[in-house]
Design an enzyme around this catalytic site. Structure first.
Site, short mmCIF file in Angstrom:
data_model
loop_
_atom_site.label_atom_id
_atom_site.label_comp_id
_atom_site.label_asym_id
_atom_site.label_seq_id
_atom_site.Cartn_x
_atom_site.Cartn_y
_atom_site.Cartn_z
CB ALA A 61 -0.90 -0.02 1.23
N GLY B 178 0.48 -4.95 0.80
CA GLY B 178 -0.70 -4.99 -0.07
C GLY B 178 -0.41 -5.66 -1.41
CD GLU C 91 -2.35 -7.43 2.76
OE1 GLU C 91 -2.10 -6.27 2.35
OE2 GLU C 91 -2.78 -7.65 3.89
CD GLU D 153 1.58 -5.41 5.61
OE1 GLU D 153 2.38 -6.32 5.94
OE2 GLU D 153 0.81 -5.50 4.64
N1 CAA Z 1 4.63 3.19 -0.64
C1 CAA Z 1 5.07 4.37 -1.12
N2 CAA Z 1 6.25 4.50 -1.79
C2 CAA Z 1 6.99 3.40 -1.93
C3 CAA Z 1 6.59 2.15 -1.44
C4 CAA Z 1 5.35 2.08 -0.77
N3 CAA Z 1 4.86 0.92 -0.29
N4 CAA Z 1 7.55 1.24 -1.74
C5 CAA Z 1 8.51 1.92 -2.39
N5 CAA Z 1 8.17 3.21 -2.52
C6 CAA Z 1 8.93 4.28 -3.17
C7 CAA Z 1 10.12 4.69 -2.35
O1 CAA Z 1 9.75 5.61 -1.35
C8 CAA Z 1 11.01 5.29 -3.41
O2 CAA Z 1 10.54 6.59 -3.70
P1 CAA Z 1 11.57 7.85 -3.76
O3 CAA Z 1 12.43 7.53 -4.95
O4 CAA Z 1 10.67 9.02 -3.97
O5 CAA Z 1 12.33 7.83 -2.48
C9 CAA Z 1 10.74 4.43 -4.64
O6 CAA Z 1 9.48 3.80 -4.39
C10 CAA Z 1 11.79 3.34 -4.84
O7 CAA Z 1 11.88 2.62 -3.62
P2 CAA Z 1 13.30 2.36 -2.87
O8 CAA Z 1 14.25 3.45 -3.16
O9 CAA Z 1 12.98 2.08 -1.44
O10 CAA Z 1 13.78 1.03 -3.64
P3 CAA Z 1 14.74 -0.10 -3.08
O11 CAA Z 1 15.05 -0.97 -4.25
O12 CAA Z 1 15.86 0.49 -2.31
O13 CAA Z 1 13.86 -0.92 -2.01
C11 CAA Z 1 11.86 -2.05 -1.22
C12 CAA Z 1 12.75 -1.67 -2.43
C13 CAA Z 1 12.62 -3.03 -0.32
C14 CAA Z 1 10.63 -2.72 -1.79
C15 CAA Z 1 11.50 -0.77 -0.43
O14 CAA Z 1 11.01 0.21 -1.35
C16 CAA Z 1 10.44 -0.98 0.64
O15 CAA Z 1 10.75 -1.49 1.68
N6 CAA Z 1 9.19 -0.54 0.36
C17 CAA Z 1 8.09 -0.59 1.33
C18 CAA Z 1 7.59 -2.02 1.52
C19 CAA Z 1 6.48 -2.04 2.57
O16 CAA Z 1 6.72 -1.73 3.74
N7 CAA Z 1 5.27 -2.41 2.15
C20 CAA Z 1 4.12 -2.50 3.05
C21 CAA Z 1 3.27 -1.27 2.89
S1 CAA Z 1 1.95 -1.19 4.10
C22 CAA Z 1 0.71 -2.15 3.47
O17 CAA Z 1 0.80 -2.75 2.40
C23 CAA Z 1 -0.54 -2.21 4.32
C24 CAA Z 1 -1.59 -3.18 3.88
O18 CAA Z 1 -1.52 -4.38 4.10
C25 CAA Z 1 -2.83 -2.70 3.24
#
Ligand code: CAA
Length: 259
Positions: free
Chosen positions: A66, A110, A113, A133
């Site tokens: 998400a 998400g 999911e 999460e």
């Molecule tokens: N939401 C918003 N932006 C996101 C994102 C997310 N879930 N995942 C990645 N991005 C963005 C980053 O912020 C980054 O943006 P900027 O360039 O503006 O900084 C861009 O995408 C590229 O990401 P990274 O630089 O972090 O890329 P990476 O290769 O270094 O890492 C990753 C990849 C390990 C997937 C890392 O991006 C990450 O950990 N992302 C978040 C994963 C996460 O926590 N997901 C759960 C979300 S909560 C949820 O899903 C709730 C639910 O159940 C409904």
């Protein structure tokens, strides 16, 4: 057909393909993305030409979860009132046509999911699944504690939800989360071949098979067996069933009419 900003929706023969298209954000799933996915499923489900739906992302990410940037300022009442989880969680799972998730790269939160809402997952060898999460101080909200636990069992679901670690493609296949792993450059070929094969089957038989398997997650065994038996009997009202069995006996390919 609806107009889409964050996804690409294509009809490729009898297969509808929904491609998540926010590459700079690794296909983060905003409210808008979920609304568009729901609209796309509405459109593709209403389209008689389509017999199977594929949901996919990019090579680097199916979806990294998400949209954290969108969620960060939200309050309890914002989330409760918008019913994000219902928008995101129900439409794909309620689709009556068969659905396949084609996963390459990250399928986190998400994203994992969303993949699990599909009937099955085919992934590339680069796929990474997880429910991170907990690292954000929250928990999965659209099936990560429920569908994941049913798919891979309590031990691994707890491990993933509590540590937030990622599972690679091989572990996901061993755990039963994905049906097949294919080389990254072959992913869409393999998924489209599977989707075309499904779309060429008797449409009502496919819908009944899907409904019966899904009942296994909702009911005790005896009820599920009842549903299966009733649907099995119902297939004997289908022209496609008569044609399928006749074609077998006559050693020819069946021509399905109900699609
Ligand atoms: N939401 C918003 N932006 C996101 C994102 C997310 N879930 N995942 C990645 N991005 C963005 C980053 O912020 C980054 O943006 P900027 O360039 O503006 O900084 C861009 O995408 C590229 O990401 P990274 O630089 O972090 O890329 P990476 O290769 O270094 O890492 C990753 C990849 C390990 C997937 C890392 O991006 C990450 O950990 N992302 C978040 C994963 C996460 O926590 N997901 C759960 C979300 S909560 C949820 O899903 C709730 C639910 O159940 C409904």
């Amino acid at each position: 057909m609806s107009v889409y900003e964050h996804i690409i929706v294509e009809g490729k023969g009898a297969v509808g393909v929904i491609t998540l298209n926010r590459p700079k954000m690794l296909n983060a799933l905003s409210f808008g993305v979920f609304r568009e996915i729901a609209a796309a499923v509405d459109d593709l489900e209403a389209d008689d030409a389509i017999g199977c739906i594929v949901i996919t992302g990019s090579e680097k990410a199916f979806a990294a979860g998400a949209d954290i940037k969108e969620m960060q300022p939200k309050s309890f009442i914002d989330m409760f009132s918008s019913d994000f989880t219902a928008i995101g969680g129900d439409r794909v799972a309620r689709c009556r046509k068969p659905t396949i998730a084609a996963v390459s790269g990250y399928a986190l939160g998400g994203g994992c999911e969303l993949a699990m809402m599909c009937d099955f997952i085919i992934c590339s060898d680069t796929a990474r699944f997880g429910q991170p999460e907990i690292t954000l101080g929250t928990i999965p909200g659209i099936g990560g504690t429920q569908r994941l636990t049913r798919a891979i069992g309590k031990a691994k679901a707890m491990d993933l939800c509590l540590t937030g670690r990622m599972m690679d493609a091989a572990e996901a296949e061993r755990a039963g989360l994905v049906s097949r792993i294919v080389p990254a450059d072959k992913l869409m070929d393999e998924v489209m071949a599977a989707a075309e094969k499904i779309a060429a089957m008797s449409r009502p038989a496919a819908a009944m098979a899907k409904e019966a398997v899904n009942r296994a997650f909702e009911t005790p065994l005896s009820e599920g067996m009842n549903v299966e038996r009733n649907l099995f009997h119902a297939t004997f009202a289908l022209e496609d069933r008569a044609e399928g069995m006749a074609a077998f006996i006559e050693k020819r390919k069946p021509v399905n009419k109900n699609r």
